[in-house]
Enzyme design. Structure first.
Site, PDB file in Angstrom:
ATOM      1  N   HIS A   1      63.795 -15.144 100.811  1.00 51.02           N
ATOM      2  CA  HIS A   1      62.688 -14.597 101.579  1.00 51.02           C
ATOM      3  C   HIS A   1      63.215 -13.715 102.703  1.00 51.02           C
ATOM      4  CE1 HIS A   1      58.788 -15.373 104.091  1.00 51.02           C
ATOM      5  NE2 HIS A   1      58.905 -14.133 103.679  1.00 51.02           N
TER       6      HIS A   1
ATOM      7  N   TYR B   1      55.955 -23.373 109.114  1.00 46.95           N
ATOM      8  CA  TYR B   1      55.678 -23.071 107.709  1.00 46.95           C
ATOM      9  C   TYR B   1      54.665 -24.024 107.084  1.00 46.95           C
ATOM     10  CZ  TYR B   1      58.649 -19.348 105.951  1.00 46.95           C
ATOM     11  OH  TYR B   1      59.186 -18.123 105.663  1.00 46.95           O
TER      12      TYR B   1
ATOM     13  N   HIS C   1      65.960 -15.722 104.945  1.00 43.31           N
ATOM     14  CA  HIS C   1      66.194 -17.136 104.645  1.00 43.31           C
ATOM     15  C   HIS C   1      65.833 -17.397 103.200  1.00 43.31           C
ATOM     16  CE1 HIS C   1      61.995 -16.721 105.958  1.00 43.31           C
ATOM     17  NE2 HIS C   1      61.734 -17.724 105.156  1.00 43.31           N
TER      18      HIS C   1
ATOM     19  N   ASP D   1      63.325 -30.118 104.125  1.00 41.58           N
ATOM     20  CA  ASP D   1      61.963 -30.443 104.571  1.00 41.58           C
ATOM     21  C   ASP D   1      61.466 -31.777 104.029  1.00 41.58           C
ATOM     22  OD1 ASP D   1      61.898 -28.206 106.121  1.00 41.58           O
ATOM     23  OD2 ASP D   1      60.605 -27.037 104.818  1.00 41.58           O
TER      24      ASP D   1
ATOM     25  N   HIS E   1      64.112 -20.360 100.390  1.00 42.99           N
ATOM     26  CA  HIS E   1      63.383 -21.608 100.148  1.00 42.99           C
ATOM     27  C   HIS E   1      63.845 -22.099  98.777  1.00 42.99           C
ATOM     28  CE1 HIS E   1      60.289 -20.650 103.290  1.00 42.99           C
ATOM     29  NE2 HIS E   1      60.586 -19.419 102.935  1.00 42.99           N
TER      30      HIS E   1
ATOM     31  N   TYR F   1      53.557 -25.327 103.058  1.00 41.03           N
ATOM     32  CA  TYR F   1      53.825 -25.307 101.628  1.00 41.03           C
ATOM     33  C   TYR F   1      52.657 -25.966 100.917  1.00 41.03           C
ATOM     34  CZ  TYR F   1      58.537 -24.264 103.162  1.00 41.03           C
ATOM     35  OH  TYR F   1      59.621 -23.680 103.757  1.00 41.03           O
TER      36      TYR F   1
END
Lengths: 711, 711
Positions: free
Chosen positions: B629, B400, B450, B316, B452, B402
């Site tokens: 997650h 998403y 998944h 990301d 992170h 953050y």
């Protein structure tokens, strides 16, 4: 206002405490009663299940469970373990339901006794001579810190022993920090306040106690830098501007007696002298989650191996009591905003109810963002703030403070947070000396390494009374050319990136280990209730706090006495009398009566094998966590809070995020204030365009939604 | 107001960005320039050390480091990797200091390109036919989510590929939640926006992509329960009362340009398109602590092993950019209280500076109690509240969000907190279907498992420029009849309860494991500076976040590309060009260019062995953490924040608690409000006595200090 009649889970009212004392006196008219405990004996859970099911279904609750009190009392003038009794008394009828002599047991610390012990110690001519031999500086006021005696196998356990450690104050102020002046002296006192032994403390890392006094080293005299009380501490910083929490429409919670209702949560607040704050019948949006949540025990063993320091190891609940040592919480000091206080009640030795004022506080805090999503196509963001309900109690155990707080979230999660603060325990060390099991926090002042080990007792009722514990881990799928391990079907994994979970339900009572490397998750599941969306059992998961467990050797008394400290997670079958993870009577206990012993007893004892079963049964989950506290100089003279936090979170319990319906956050309600500054003063570099969330929009200063490039 | 001249660590001003673009155009007059990046090339650290030492000693700073810009640009009309260049440009003189063709590399995601790709995809007749074959409900508006292509070894890497996943909106509202309607279709698009492949997504756990359309299952049509935007979501709860933070005297921080000063902290705020918020030259009370703190990279690999999902794995930062995807933070929504915003600046393709407004916010929060001690002898308590300075940025990466925030404490500690929120990525699944690598969050909607994985880069300057990493553990002392292990002297341990610490300083660059079971602590120490109280090197310790690391097999492209995900802690020798833990160019990278490769290169390469030394050198410490997650239904449709937090704390750095001088908390300043209630309405049970901190006092309602039994 007292709710009448009290809810069966409400603590005893002061009237009930006094009435119980009267019942006891009437039942035993020939014995002088010296009360130590009169507290609610919670109704048997079997009875409460029936009551609560009816209550929540709006049915008549039928026969209310009897109000019973647990009483601990000395009968007769001698207050030794031969005369120590536990009774169970019907508060209304006065019937003595149960009577048991607690031979060989000692009750929790008695403040009156401690005063008597200190006074007797200080007045003893041999002690006075020993103090004189230390040649203290002029103006020194000697202070004693009495410590309960942690069993080390060296003493006859039938006698209560108090270890008196000596300190001095040099400043003429009652709140001067005497912990900065640990003295060499140690005196052992008997239960009847007689001096048993006097000696001087070890000086070197491998040394032992001596009979030779050392004159007090004048280079150990400090200035105001070791003080914390504003009357005597150095000038304070003046840069911190006021910060107010205002709630113009009042708090979002409502209370009725001990029932707290807030944002779909339903919580009954309990309180007793030993555990302090307890929570009962915890529900969210009408769903049953937990029957009871409580700190079961805590243990603070010190790592200094020398005599007599090996006897420093405190059960702060069993020996001292989190309830009776609760702080009187002060408005505007311990919390901000709109605060509701709950008083606790305890009993005096003469059987009077005594208030523990403001022992628990209830208030809301803002916890930043709860959820947010911005649609990058439209620039429209929706933000929801996290409001948290805090139920908090703070205790002082001599030098240390502990802040215990349950935090309830709008998303049906909850956190149990412990903060350790206060003053580290100090012992003398020669100036320039060092030991490998402690930190020199000031010249001549050593703070020994120690541990704080807490045991949170989680008595679940996740969607009903019968639950199981599922231990789940995340593991890679086998790579295609490998043999599939057990439990996985063959799923192609050509790129070697697939992973899945595997879980096992625990069948028998046991202790379990944490393992973050496989994302080991502990789920309390109700196998009888499937989530309609996932078709899996509804669950709440434990988010553990990763910490080192007991460092003392398994063969030590410390380990034998703190069985809960051997594993971070335990699951047991529910029993009404298994509330305390190191057993009911921790004062000078010999071990062998905690959580591991219960499990062992049922496994190897005469009870049927099914007594150990924890699958689809009424179970209890215990989490041991804490800190290995090797003090820093920065913990001196008062340590900044060390935070530890444990979570409980729904996992496929609800059918969507329970906080989806919280209203979005907006400036019209929240009224924040823009701080003027340099940012934003540059002109836009381009033609009035700005960039947000990766998308170029015409002008974000006019708010969102102006440049929906992706529509 | 822009500070003139800018501090060498300040981001480029909009004027500098435009000037740089002009310099590039002038230097390459024959090539059309399509800009992707113009950002500060931070001065070499060797130069900055000299500058900062002089600056903080109040000396003339001498020659200022040159203002250099890193430029990424396509030259010519074709925007493929053959025409992609990186330049280093002197912002003031215009000199092109460095030019490098980035053959085989792709820049970070281009929003313009994505729009073009989506439009081309939707307009393609073959795609239109494929959509038609799905027989979508009336009123369906098809939406595309373009994903960068995570290398799986199946494609020629020289071409940029975009994976287009399809969704639909049924409600006629631009902010309706299309993630609730994942469609079967997938289209692969080329870098020049041409359709490469069209196929339908797998249906079963072991299935693959197909060429057969399935008519849309009408039982997958939902009501408002899957919506989050207030225009279309169900009615909201109305129980949450307003909660304001007011700061009548304003905030306690002051800013000058990008310098923030607050409660003894000195912090320079940096910002760039890639890392977003960065911090520089972080000091407390004049003491140097950190040269630079930043999120170095993050990786979000999905565990669904099927084609094409194995290609879902996003960097990301490297692929998308935390800076250019920063939210425009809204007053009163993202934070409460007095808020200062910092804008970021980026560049348009034509070389204009473009503002990223309100990309970073700065505000204070109250964090409960910082320290407290109650003298149980006098009943006098001193409470100090914890005020925290928050520097926060929030990014949106497609579905998403953050939230990245540095929290500064008054006790010289700091926390880096990450909150993950937003909408989980969804894929279609037949109604009633289930897969072992994902959660069905709604009928027909599967949220794949998944991870992170974040990598925090800590560039320390603990008391100076040369630091070491000490790995310390707590271990029991040997019991007396055992052999002492190495490294311990023989200290009697007769009661088997003693423990001590042992530590090793890391000599060579490496990755290290966490181990809470031995209380493994990572201390960044300055061996040249001894704490005068403890006589040990001053240190800051890392409080890690315990989490599972990468689940993908070590032989996978995921693992090769995200080298930082192999260990939770790394220590490397400082190099100016080693900011990004997965390498500078992550888009479709092949691996072998991250932190492990740097270390390997120096270990096995031609450089001298001392190149790997990290003892008493300029070092960098990296912490990889995150979450595995496995979505819950409760994460749907928008997930409540999952919090992760990493700490940095002084250990024997200062000579006492740095927050001792914070003023005690009091109602006169804090103005809390008592909530009336039933508690306290019972009369005292006894004779006006109450109990506090275990001591009976005459009447606590009159305040403390009335019953000093122990004086």
């Amino acid at each position: 206002m007292a709710i009448s009649p009290p809810h069966p889970l409400d603590p005893l009212t002061p009237q009930e405490i006094s009435a119980t004392a009267q019942h006891v006196r009437k039942a035993f008219p020939d014995s002088e009663a010296y009360f130590r405990v009169i507290t609610l004996a919670e109704p048997p859970k079997e009875e409460m299940m029936v009551f609560l099911d009816a209550e929540h279904e709006g049915q008549p609750v039928g026969k209310r469970p009897a109000r019973l009190a647990t009483v601990q009392v000395f009968f007769g003038a001698k207050r030794d373990s031969e005369h120590f009794y536990e009774l169970k008394v019907n508060v209304d009828s006065g019937e003595i339901v149960h009577k048991e002599q607690l031979a060989g047991r000692h009750p929790h610390v008695d403040g009156n006794d401690m005063v008597k012990t200190e006074t007797a110690c200080l007045n003893d001519p041999r002690v006075q001579a020993a103090i004189k031999d230390m040649q203290l500086p002029d103006g020194a006021v000697v202070k004693i810190e009495p410590w309960t005696y942690a069993t080390d196998g060296m003493n006859d356990m039938s006698q209560k022993i108090t270890m008196c450690y000596f300190y001095m104050r040099l400043l003429d102020h009652p709140d001067a920090n005497h912990y900065a002046y640990p003295l060499d002296l140690c005196v052992e006192m008997s239960g009847s306040a007689e001096v048993l032994k006097i000696y001087y403390l070890p000086a070197s890392a491998s040394g032992g106690p001596t009979t030779n006094a050392t004159p007090y080293d004048r280079s150990k005299i400090f200035g105001a830098e070791i003080e914390y009380h504003p009357d005597v501490a150095p000038p304070r910083r003046t840069t911190t501007k006021p910060y107010h929490v205002s709630q113009p429409e009042g708090p979002s919670f409502a209370t009725r007696g001990n029932l707290v209702q807030w944002e779909k949560w339903h919580i009954r607040v309990g309180f007793n002298y030993r555990e302090g704050l307890t929570l009962h019948d915890v529900r969210y949006d009408g769903h049953s989650l937990f029957y009871r949540l409580s700190l079961s025990e805590m243990f603070v063993p010190y790592g200094d191996p020398r005599t007599p320091y090996a006897r420093k190891a405190a059960f702060d609940l069993g020996n001292d009591g989190a309830g009776c040592n609760a702080n009187n919480l002060q408005l505007g000091c311990d919390c901000l905003g709109h605060i509701k206080y709950f008083d606790g009640w305890h009993v005096t030795s003469s059987g009077d109810a005594i208030k523990i004022p403001n022992a628990v506080c209830c208030h809301e805090v803002d916890d930043g963002i709860l959820w947010k999503h911005t649609n990058f196509r439209t620039g429209n963001g929706v933000v929801v703030r996290s409001r948290v309900l805090v139920l908090q109690t703070i205790i002082t155990v001599s030098n240390y403070e502990y802040i215990f707080a349950f935090h309830f979230g709008m998303d049906a999660s909850l956190q149990y947070e412990v903060r350790a603060t206060g003053i580290v325990s100090t012992v003398p060390i020669p100036v320039g000396g060092a030991v490998p099991f402690g930190t020199t926090v000031a010249p001549g002042v050593m703070a020994p390494y120690h541990q704080h080990l807490f045991c949170l007792r989680i008595d679940p009722a996740v969607g009903g009374w019968r639950n199981s514990l599922l231990v789940e881990e995340s593991h890679p799928l086998p790579v295609d050319n490998a043999q599939p391990p057990h439990n996985t079907t063959t799923i192609p994994n050509p790129f070697r990136i697939g992973y899945t979970t595997r879980g096992d339900i625990v069948d028998r009572e046991c202790g379990l280990a944490l393992d973050h490397t496989v994302n080991r998750v502990f789920k309390i599941v109700n196998e009888a209730v499937l989530n309609p969306v996932t078709n899996t059992p509804i669950a709440y998961k434990l988010t553990p706090y990763y910490s080192q467990l007991l460092l003392a050797d398994a063969s030590s008394y410390h380990a034998k006495r703190s069985e809960f400290a051997a594993h971070p997670v335990w699951v047991t079958r529910y029993h009404d009398d298994e509330l305390f993870a190191s057993g009911k009577h921790t004062m000078q206990s010999l071990g062998g009566e905690g959580i591991a012993s219960w499990i062992d007893g049922r496994k190897h004892g005469s009870s049927s094998p099914s007594a150990s079963s924890v699958r689809n049964e009424d179970i209890v989950v215990w989490h041991t966590f804490g800190s290995t506290h090797n003090p820093r100089v920065e913990d001196w003279p008062v340590m900044p809070c060390e935070k530890m936090s444990v979570g409980l979170k729904p996992v496929n319990f609800f059918t969507r995020n329970p906080a989806m319906d919280v209203r979005p956050s907006c400036q019209a309600v929240n009224r924040s204030v823009l701080v003027d500054g340099e940012a934003g003063c540059h002109g836009n570099g381009g033609d009035g365009q700005v960039m947000e969330n990766g998308v170029v929009v015409a002008d974000a200063q006019n708010g969102h939604g102006s440049g929906a490039l992706f529509e």
